[in-house]
Write a protein that holds these residues in place. Structure first.
Motif, PDB file in Angstrom:
ATOM      1  N   GLU A 185     -13.387  20.361   9.748  1.00 12.32           N
ATOM      2  CA  GLU A 185     -12.384  19.794  10.650  1.00 12.32           C
ATOM      3  C   GLU A 185     -11.906  20.820  11.666  1.00 12.32           C
ATOM      4  O   GLU A 185     -11.752  20.515  12.863  1.00 12.32           O
ATOM      5  CB  GLU A 185     -11.210  19.268   9.820  1.00 12.32           C
ATOM      6  CG  GLU A 185     -10.139  18.564  10.633  1.00 12.32           C
ATOM      7  CD  GLU A 185      -9.015  18.040   9.764  1.00 12.32           C
ATOM      8  OE1 GLU A 185      -8.022  17.535  10.333  1.00 12.32           O
ATOM      9  OE2 GLU A 185      -9.125  18.144   8.523  1.00 12.32           O
ATOM     10  N   LEU A 186     -11.689  22.058  11.211  1.00 10.99           N
ATOM     11  CA  LEU A 186     -11.278  23.111  12.139  1.00 10.99           C
ATOM     12  C   LEU A 186     -12.373  23.418  13.154  1.00 10.99           C
ATOM     13  O   LEU A 186     -12.100  23.622  14.347  1.00 10.99           O
ATOM     14  CB  LEU A 186     -10.907  24.372  11.354  1.00 10.99           C
ATOM     15  CG  LEU A 186      -9.645  24.286  10.491  1.00 10.99           C
ATOM     16  CD1 LEU A 186      -9.473  25.560   9.686  1.00 10.99           C
ATOM     17  CD2 LEU A 186      -8.420  24.042  11.355  1.00 10.99           C
ATOM     18  N   ASN A 187     -13.609  23.464  12.685  1.00 10.55           N
ATOM     19  CA  ASN A 187     -14.718  23.725  13.607  1.00 10.55           C
ATOM     20  C   ASN A 187     -14.849  22.622  14.655  1.00 10.55           C
ATOM     21  O   ASN A 187     -15.068  22.895  15.845  1.00 10.55           O
ATOM     22  CB  ASN A 187     -16.024  23.858  12.829  1.00 10.55           C
ATOM     23  CG  ASN A 187     -16.061  25.120  11.983  1.00 10.55           C
ATOM     24  OD1 ASN A 187     -15.368  26.097  12.291  1.00 10.55           O
ATOM     25  ND2 ASN A 187     -16.847  25.109  10.921  1.00 10.55           N
ATOM     26  N   ASP A 188     -14.704  21.390  14.203  1.00  7.01           N
ATOM     27  CA  ASP A 188     -14.805  20.281  15.152  1.00  7.01           C
ATOM     28  C   ASP A 188     -13.693  20.338  16.191  1.00  7.01           C
ATOM     29  O   ASP A 188     -13.930  20.113  17.390  1.00  7.01           O
ATOM     30  CB  ASP A 188     -14.755  18.949  14.405  1.00  7.01           C
ATOM     31  CG  ASP A 188     -15.964  18.756  13.503  1.00  7.01           C
ATOM     32  OD1 ASP A 188     -16.983  19.451  13.718  1.00  7.01           O
ATOM     33  OD2 ASP A 188     -15.883  17.925  12.571  1.00  7.01           O
ATOM     34  N   SER A 189     -12.483  20.640  15.732  1.00  5.44           N
ATOM     35  CA  SER A 189     -11.380  20.733  16.692  1.00  5.44           C
ATOM     36  C   SER A 189     -11.588  21.898  17.659  1.00  5.44           C
ATOM     37  O   SER A 189     -11.299  21.787  18.859  1.00  5.44           O
ATOM     38  CB  SER A 189     -10.059  20.901  15.945  1.00  5.44           C
ATOM     39  OG  SER A 189     -10.062  22.100  15.186  1.00  5.44           O
ATOM     40  N   PHE A 190     -12.118  23.018  17.145  1.00  4.29           N
ATOM     41  CA  PHE A 190     -12.381  24.170  18.017  1.00  4.29           C
ATOM     42  C   PHE A 190     -13.452  23.837  19.056  1.00  4.29           C
ATOM     43  O   PHE A 190     -13.324  24.172  20.239  1.00  4.29           O
ATOM     44  CB  PHE A 190     -12.814  25.360  17.159  1.00  4.29           C
ATOM     45  CG  PHE A 190     -13.143  26.586  17.950  1.00  4.29           C
ATOM     46  CD1 PHE A 190     -12.140  27.376  18.488  1.00  4.29           C
ATOM     47  CD2 PHE A 190     -14.463  26.952  18.161  1.00  4.29           C
ATOM     48  CE1 PHE A 190     -12.448  28.507  19.223  1.00  4.29           C
ATOM     49  CE2 PHE A 190     -14.781  28.075  18.892  1.00  4.29           C
ATOM     50  CZ  PHE A 190     -13.768  28.860  19.428  1.00  4.29           C
ATOM     51  N   HIS A 229     -14.983  22.623  24.531  1.00  7.82           N
ATOM     52  CA  HIS A 229     -15.750  21.788  25.449  1.00  7.82           C
ATOM     53  C   HIS A 229     -14.864  21.125  26.493  1.00  7.82           C
ATOM     54  O   HIS A 229     -15.327  20.804  27.585  1.00  7.82           O
ATOM     55  CB  HIS A 229     -16.512  20.719  24.667  1.00  7.82           C
ATOM     56  CG  HIS A 229     -17.705  21.292  23.952  1.00  7.82           C
ATOM     57  ND1 HIS A 229     -18.537  20.525  23.181  1.00  7.82           N
ATOM     58  CD2 HIS A 229     -18.196  22.556  23.882  1.00  7.82           C
ATOM     59  CE1 HIS A 229     -19.502  21.275  22.675  1.00  7.82           C
ATOM     60  NE2 HIS A 229     -19.308  22.520  23.079  1.00  7.82           N
ATOM     61  N   THR A 230     -13.633  20.947  26.154  1.00  7.71           N
ATOM     62  CA  THR A 230     -12.758  20.264  27.104  1.00  7.71           C
ATOM     63  C   THR A 230     -12.240  21.206  28.186  1.00  7.71           C
ATOM     64  O   THR A 230     -12.332  20.916  29.375  1.00  7.71           O
ATOM     65  CB  THR A 230     -11.574  19.630  26.359  1.00  7.71           C
ATOM     66  OG1 THR A 230     -10.935  20.648  25.561  1.00  7.71           O
ATOM     67  CG2 THR A 230     -12.039  18.508  25.452  1.00  7.71           C
ATOM     68  N   ASP A 231     -11.699  22.382  27.777  1.00  8.44           N
ATOM     69  CA  ASP A 231     -11.096  23.282  28.762  1.00  8.44           C
ATOM     70  C   ASP A 231     -11.269  24.718  28.270  1.00  8.44           C
ATOM     71  O   ASP A 231     -10.469  25.217  27.477  1.00  8.44           O
ATOM     72  CB  ASP A 231      -9.618  22.942  28.948  1.00  8.44           C
ATOM     73  CG  ASP A 231      -9.045  23.616  30.186  1.00  8.44           C
ATOM     74  OD1 ASP A 231      -9.784  24.401  30.812  1.00  8.44           O
ATOM     75  OD2 ASP A 231      -7.876  23.341  30.512  1.00  8.44           O
ATOM     76  N   THR A 232     -12.309  25.391  28.737  1.00  5.79           N
ATOM     77  CA  THR A 232     -12.578  26.769  28.317  1.00  5.79           C
ATOM     78  C   THR A 232     -11.594  27.742  28.949  1.00  5.79           C
ATOM     79  O   THR A 232     -11.150  28.703  28.305  1.00  5.79           O
ATOM     80  CB  THR A 232     -14.015  27.154  28.686  1.00  5.79           C
ATOM     81  OG1 THR A 232     -14.904  26.168  28.175  1.00  5.79           O
ATOM     82  CG2 THR A 232     -14.381  28.509  28.118  1.00  5.79           C
TER      83      THR A 232
END
Length: 354
Positions: free
Chosen positions: A225-230, A235-238
Motif C-alpha cells: 500500500e505504501l509503495n502504491d501510494s508512493f 507519477h502525479t507530481d514529481t
C-alpha cells in the motif's frame, strides 16, 4: 259438565297459544329472521356497500393504522334479537348470554397459550401479518376475510376447527404486533451485522495478527500500500515531491544549527577565575538545594584544614552558582534530560570541584 267444558276450553287455549308461539319462533328464527308480527310490513335493511366493487376487496389492516393508529379490540357480533314468545314461555331454550370482558380476556389468554396468532390461518394457510384477524369464543383465530368467506360458502355459522356453532367474534391485533416485532428484530439484526462486519474489516486493516504467516501477509499488504501510494504520488507530481524533500532537509539543518548554538564550550582556567570572582562578589554561601552552608572559596588556614576536610565538597558551575556535590549529583540523577540544566538559571553548565 261446566267444569269439563272450562277445562277443555283452557286446554284448547293453551294449545293455541303454544302453537302460535312455536310458529312465531320458527318464522322469526328459521324462515324469516327479519319478520315480526308487530310490524309485518317491516323490510329487511341490508347494509349494501356504495361501491359495487367493495365486496371483492380484502382488508389488509393498513387503513386502520392510517386512520387512528390505535389498535382497539371490539366485538363484531350485533346485539342479540329480543326473545320470542316460545323462549319467554320456556318452550324453547333461550340463547346463551354474550361474553363479558373478563370472559373474553380468558378466551384470549387461552388462545395466546395455544399460540394461535403465531401460527398461519387455518383456512388460507397464510401468515396473519398486518391483515385483520378475529378471535372466536372457542379461542380459535382466523383472518377476518377468510371467516366471512367460510360462513358465506358453508351457509352456517360454525367454527372451521372445532365445529362449534353460534360463536362470538372479536377483532384482535396480536398477530400484527408479533409481525412488527419480528420486522424490528430483523432490521436490528441486519444493522448489527453491518456494524460488526465494518468493525472487523477495520480491525484487519489496523491490528497486526499474532499468527506468523498472517503477520507476514499483513506487513506485505501495508508495504504494498505504501509503495502504491508512493508510485502514484511520484507519477502525479514529481516536482512537488522533490520540493517537499528540500523543505524537510532545510528544516533539519535549521534544527541542527540551533542545537549547535545551544552547546557551550568548556571554560578555561582564566574563565574559572573570573567565575570565582563573581561568586565572591555575590556573597551567597548557602546551597540552593539543601539550604545548608557551603565552604568559603578563600584558602583555609592550617587550623581550619581538619574541619574543612569534614565538610561536604562544593561544586562550582560555569554559570557562577555553587552547590554541594552530593546535592547536585542527586539533582542530576532525577533529571529527565540527558544533559541537565542548572537548578537556578536553567542553563547548560560545566562544573568544577573546589
Amino acid at each position: 259438565m261446566a267444569m269439563r267444558k272450562s277445562s277443555k276450553s283452557k286446554t284448547s287455549n293453551n294449545l293455541v297459544i303454544t302453537s302460535v308461539a312455536f310458529q312465531d319462533h320458527i318464522t322469526r328464527t328459521l324462515l324469516h329472521p327479519n319478520f315480526s308480527f308487530s310490524d309485518p310490513l317491516l323490510r329487511c335493511k341490508r347494509n349494501t356497500p356504495k361501491n359495487p366493487h367493495a365486496r371483492g376487496r380484502v382488508e389488509n389492516g393498513l387503513q386502520q393504522r392510517q386512520d387512528g393508529g390505535n389498535e382497539r379490540e371490539y366485538v363484531l357480533d350485533p346485539a342479540p334479537p329480543p326473545l320470542t314468545l316460545a323462549q319467554k314461555m320456556g318452550l324453547v331454550a333461550s340463547p346463551a348470554e354474550r361474553l363479558t370482558e373478563d370472559e373474553w380476556m380468558q378466551v384470549k389468554a387461552r388462545s395466546v397459550q395455544q399460540g394461535e396468532s403465531a401460527q398461519p390461518c387455518a383456512i388460507c394457510r397464510e401468515e396473519f401479518r398486518l391483515q385483520p384477524q378475529v378471535l372466536l369464543s372457542c379461542s380459535h383465530v382466523f383472518h377476518r376475510a377468510c371467516l366471512r368467506a367460510f360462513e358465506r360458502f358453508s351457509g352456517r355459522k360454525c367454527c372451521p376447527m372445532c365445529r362449534r356453532e353460534q360463536y362470538e367474534t372479536r377483532v384482535i391485533h396480536d398477530a400484527a404486533r408479533l409481525f412488527r416485532h419480528q420486522c424490528a428484530t430483523r432490521i436490528q439484526a441486519c444493522w448489527r451485522g453491518y456494524v460488526a462486519r465494518r468493525w472487523y474489516r477495520h480491525m484487519r486493516k489496523t491490528v497486526c495478527p499474532k499468527d506468523k504467516d498472517l503477520r507476514r501477509k499483513f506487513f506485505e499488504a501495508k508495504l504494498q500500500e505504501l509503495n502504491d501510494s508512493f508510485v502514484r504520488y511520484c507519477h502525479t507530481d514529481t516536482e512537488a515531491f522533490l520540493s517537499d524533500i528540500d523543505r524537510s532537509l532545510s528544516s533539519s539543518r535549521r534544527v541542527f544549527e540551533q542545537l549547535e548554538r545551544k552547546s557551550i564550550s568548556e571554560p578555561q582556567e582564566n574563565d574559572w577565575d573570573r567565575i570565582q570572582s563573581q561568586v565572591i562578589q555575590r556573597g551567597v554561601w548557602d546551597c540552593p538545594i539543601c539550604l545548608t552552608a557551603l565552604c568559603s572559596l578563600d584558602i583555609p588556614t592550617e587550623a581550619d584544614r581538619s574541619s574543612h576536610q569534614q565538610r561536604r565538597r562544593t561544586v562550582l558551575l560555569s554559570c557562577s552558582h555553587l552547590f554541594h556535590q552530593l546535592c547536585l549529583e542527586a539533582f542530576e540523577s532525577f533529571a529527565a534530560d540527558s544533559r541537565p540544566s542548572c537548578p537556578l538559571c536553567r542553563s547548560a553548565y560545566h562544573k568544577k570541584l573546589i
